[in-house]
Design a protein around this motif. Structure first.
Motif, PDB file in Angstrom:
ATOM      1  N   UNK A  20     -74.039  50.463  28.606  1.00 33.45           N
ATOM      2  CA  UNK A  20     -74.522  49.638  27.499  1.00 33.45           C
ATOM      3  C   UNK A  20     -75.757  48.892  27.953  1.00 33.45           C
ATOM      4  N   UNK A  21     -76.775  48.855  27.087  1.00 32.03           N
ATOM      5  CA  UNK A  21     -77.961  48.052  27.370  1.00 32.03           C
ATOM      6  C   UNK A  21     -78.367  47.252  26.133  1.00 32.03           C
ATOM      7  N   UNK A  22     -78.849  46.048  26.389  1.00 32.87           N
ATOM      8  CA  UNK A  22     -79.392  45.158  25.361  1.00 32.87           C
ATOM      9  C   UNK A  22     -80.723  44.660  25.894  1.00 32.87           C
ATOM     10  N   UNK A  23     -81.779  44.772  25.085  1.00 33.46           N
ATOM     11  CA  UNK A  23     -83.117  44.433  25.573  1.00 33.46           C
ATOM     12  C   UNK A  23     -83.903  43.709  24.487  1.00 33.46           C
ATOM     13  N   UNK A  24     -84.191  42.436  24.719  1.00 32.00           N
ATOM     14  CA  UNK A  24     -85.066  41.674  23.821  1.00 32.00           C
ATOM     15  C   UNK A  24     -86.508  41.926  24.229  1.00 32.00           C
ATOM     16  N   UNK A  25     -87.304  42.441  23.293  1.00 38.87           N
ATOM     17  CA  UNK A  25     -88.671  42.851  23.599  1.00 38.87           C
ATOM     18  C   UNK A  25     -89.676  41.995  22.836  1.00 38.87           C
ATOM     19  N   UNK A  26     -90.934  42.192  23.145  1.00 36.05           N
ATOM     20  CA  UNK A  26     -91.991  41.446  22.458  1.00 36.05           C
ATOM     21  C   UNK A  26     -92.132  41.936  21.029  1.00 36.05           C
TER      22      UNK A  26
ATOM     23  N   UNK B  98     -84.863  35.203  25.305  1.00 34.74           N
ATOM     24  CA  UNK B  98     -85.064  36.654  25.326  1.00 34.74           C
ATOM     25  C   UNK B  98     -84.517  37.152  26.658  1.00 34.74           C
ATOM     26  N   UNK B  99     -83.546  38.041  26.613  1.00 33.90           N
ATOM     27  CA  UNK B  99     -82.926  38.498  27.855  1.00 33.90           C
ATOM     28  C   UNK B  99     -82.567  39.972  27.759  1.00 33.90           C
ATOM     29  N   UNK B 100     -82.178  40.505  28.901  1.00 31.24           N
ATOM     30  CA  UNK B 100     -81.726  41.895  29.020  1.00 31.24           C
ATOM     31  C   UNK B 100     -80.393  41.881  29.748  1.00 31.24           C
ATOM     32  N   UNK B 101     -79.468  42.716  29.311  1.00 35.79           N
ATOM     33  CA  UNK B 101     -78.247  42.897  30.092  1.00 35.79           C
ATOM     34  C   UNK B 101     -77.804  44.353  30.051  1.00 35.79           C
ATOM     35  N   UNK B 102     -76.983  44.695  31.041  1.00 34.61           N
ATOM     36  CA  UNK B 102     -76.465  46.053  31.163  1.00 34.61           C
ATOM     37  C   UNK B 102     -75.014  46.004  31.607  1.00 34.61           C
ATOM     38  N   UNK B 103     -74.190  46.841  30.999  1.00 36.69           N
ATOM     39  CA  UNK B 103     -72.816  47.065  31.446  1.00 36.69           C
ATOM     40  C   UNK B 103     -72.726  48.544  31.799  1.00 36.69           C
ATOM     41  N   UNK B 104     -72.295  48.830  33.012  1.00 39.82           N
ATOM     42  CA  UNK B 104     -72.399  50.198  33.529  1.00 39.82           C
ATOM     43  C   UNK B 104     -71.149  50.548  34.326  1.00 39.82           C
ATOM     44  N   UNK B 105     -70.500  51.629  33.931  1.00 39.88           N
ATOM     45  CA  UNK B 105     -69.334  52.129  34.654  1.00 39.88           C
ATOM     46  C   UNK B 105     -69.381  53.649  34.638  1.00 39.88           C
ATOM     47  N   UNK B 106     -68.404  54.325  35.248  1.00 38.59           N
ATOM     48  CA  UNK B 106     -68.411  55.792  35.192  1.00 38.59           C
ATOM     49  C   UNK B 106     -68.237  56.350  33.780  1.00 38.59           C
TER      50      UNK B 106
ATOM     51  N   UNK C 189     -86.012  37.289  20.570  1.00 43.47           N
ATOM     52  CA  UNK C 189     -84.899  37.883  19.853  1.00 43.47           C
ATOM     53  C   UNK C 189     -85.310  38.418  18.486  1.00 43.47           C
ATOM     54  N   UNK C 190     -86.607  38.395  18.178  1.00 45.70           N
ATOM     55  CA  UNK C 190     -87.080  38.994  16.942  1.00 45.70           C
ATOM     56  C   UNK C 190     -87.295  40.507  17.068  1.00 45.70           C
ATOM     57  N   UNK C 191     -87.176  41.021  18.287  1.00 45.72           N
ATOM     58  CA  UNK C 191     -87.310  42.472  18.504  1.00 45.72           C
ATOM     59  C   UNK C 191     -86.282  42.866  19.557  1.00 45.72           C
ATOM     60  N   UNK C 192     -85.211  43.502  19.120  1.00 38.63           N
ATOM     61  CA  UNK C 192     -84.097  43.830  20.007  1.00 38.63           C
ATOM     62  C   UNK C 192     -83.819  45.329  19.968  1.00 38.63           C
ATOM     63  N   UNK C 193     -83.587  45.899  21.143  1.00 43.88           N
ATOM     64  CA  UNK C 193     -83.134  47.282  21.285  1.00 43.88           C
ATOM     65  C   UNK C 193     -81.763  47.273  21.948  1.00 43.88           C
ATOM     66  N   UNK C 194     -80.847  48.113  21.483  1.00 49.95           N
ATOM     67  CA  UNK C 194     -79.529  48.249  22.107  1.00 49.95           C
ATOM     68  C   UNK C 194     -79.175  49.730  22.192  1.00 49.95           C
ATOM     69  N   UNK C 195     -78.318  50.049  23.145  1.00 50.41           N
ATOM     70  CA  UNK C 195     -77.868  51.435  23.270  1.00 50.41           C
ATOM     71  C   UNK C 195     -76.509  51.475  23.938  1.00 50.41           C
ATOM     72  N   UNK C 196     -75.706  52.456  23.551  1.00 53.63           N
ATOM     73  CA  UNK C 196     -74.474  52.777  24.267  1.00 53.63           C
ATOM     74  C   UNK C 196     -74.495  54.270  24.549  1.00 53.63           C
ATOM     75  N   UNK C 197     -74.156  54.631  25.789  1.00 53.39           N
ATOM     76  CA  UNK C 197     -74.176  56.032  26.205  1.00 53.39           C
ATOM     77  C   UNK C 197     -72.953  56.366  27.038  1.00 53.39           C
TER      78      UNK C 197
END
Length: 243
Positions: free
Chosen positions: A171-177, A159-167, A215-223
Motif C-alpha cells: 500500500x502506498x499513499x503519496x501527497x503530491x504538489x 503532506x506526507x507519504x506512507x507505505x505498508x509492505x508485506x509479502x 493534501x490537495x493532490x493525493x495518489x494511492x495504490x494497493x498491489x
C-alpha cells in the motif's frame, strides 16, 4: 477480459488519469489489484455539501504514525522529507522488487498492530466485505513481517507519504504538489497554474518537479507484491527470449 462466468476466469480493467482498477474473478475468488486512486483537488463543494476525498486513507495513516513511540518513529520515519513524487509501485512497475523499509510489525504492540490492520483494511475494503475478510486474514498471517514506512510531517494537514509492505500486500499513499488547483473548497484552477509557478502548473506535479506537496493532490495504490498484477508485455518477452 474473458466472459463473465461462475466457473471460468474473467475480469475487467477500469482506467482513467486518476483511477485504475484491475478486477479478476475466478469462481468465488476476487482479486482487485492493482487499484490506483488519486485526485486533484481532493476538496470541493457540490450543491452546498463540502466533499473531502481520501479522508479514511489520511486519518488511518495519521493514527498509525501517532501511535508510535519515539524509538519506533526513529525506525519508521525516513530522514528524507517527502518529495513531490514518492510513489514507487505505480504503473509500469510490474513485479517490482522493492526493499522493505521502516518499522517491522513484530516490533509493534498489539494495539499498534490493530491500527496497522485498520490502515490496510481501508484499502482492502475497496472490495465487498466477504472478499475483504479473506484478504485481511491473509494480511494478518504476515503481520509480523509487515513494514510501515513514513516520510513527512504528522499534522492533520501535512503532506506526507506512507507505505505498508508485506509479502502479500503493498500500500502506498503519496501527497503530491497540486498541478492545477489551489485552495480547499473552490475547486477552481489556481491563477499560477498556467504560469508554471511552484503553486501549480507544469512545475507542480506528475513528476514534473517544483511545487509544494499538499493534501490537495493525493495518489494511492494497493498491489499484490511480486504477483505480476500489471500483466506481462508478451511482445517484449518474445523478443528477449526468441530473437
Amino acid at each position: 477480459m474473458g466472459t463473465p462466468s461462475t466457473t471460468q476466469p474473467w475480469g475487467f480493467q477500469y482506467e482513467g488519469h486518476h483511477v485504475a482498477i484491475n478486477y479478476f474473478v475466478l469462481g468465488d475468488q476476487v482479486v482487485m489489484t492493482p487499484t490506483f486512486m488519486g485526485s486533484e483537488p481532493t476538496t470541493g463543494t457540490y450543491k452546498g455539501e463540502k466533499i473531502t476525498l481520501f479522508r479514511p486513507e489520511t486519518t488511518a495513516g495519521l493514527a498509525m504514525i501517532r501511535s508510535l513511540t519515539t524509538a519506533q518513529r526513529a525506525k519508521a520515519v525516513s530522514a528524507q522529507s517527502n518529495g513531490n513524487e514518492d510513489m514507487r509501485a505505480g504503473a509500469g512497475q510490474d513485479n517490482l522488487e522493492l526493499a522493505y523499509e521502516g518499522l517491522k510489525g513484530s516490533e509493534l504492540t498489539s494495539g499498534q498492530q490493530e491500527r496497522l490492520l485498520d490502515l490496510v483494511g481501508v484499502y482492502v475494503g475497496y472490495i465487498n466485505e466477504g472478499h475483504a475478510e479473506v484478504k485481511m486474514a491473509e494480511v494478518k498471517k504476515h503481520l509480523d513481517g509487515t513494514y510501515f514506512y513514513w516520510m513527512g510531517e504528522t499534522e492533520d494537514d501535512s503532506a506526507f507519504y506512507y507505505r505498508v509492505h508485506s509479502p502479500v500486500v503493498l500500500v502506498e499513499y503519496d501527497a503530491q504538489a497540486p498541478l492545477f488547483y489551489k485552495g480547499d473548497s473552490s475547486a477552481t484552477p489556481s491563477a499560477s497554474a498556467s504560469s508554471g509557478s511552484d503553486a501549480g502548473g507544469p512545475g507542480g506535479g506528475m513528476g514534473m518537479g517544483g511545487g509544494t506537496p499538499s493534501q490537495e493532490h493525493i495518489h494511492t495504490i494497493i498491489r499484490t507484491p511480486n504477483g505480476g498484477d500489471y500483466g506481462i508485455d508478451l511482445l517484449k518477452l518474445h523478443l528477449e527470449n526468441d530473437h
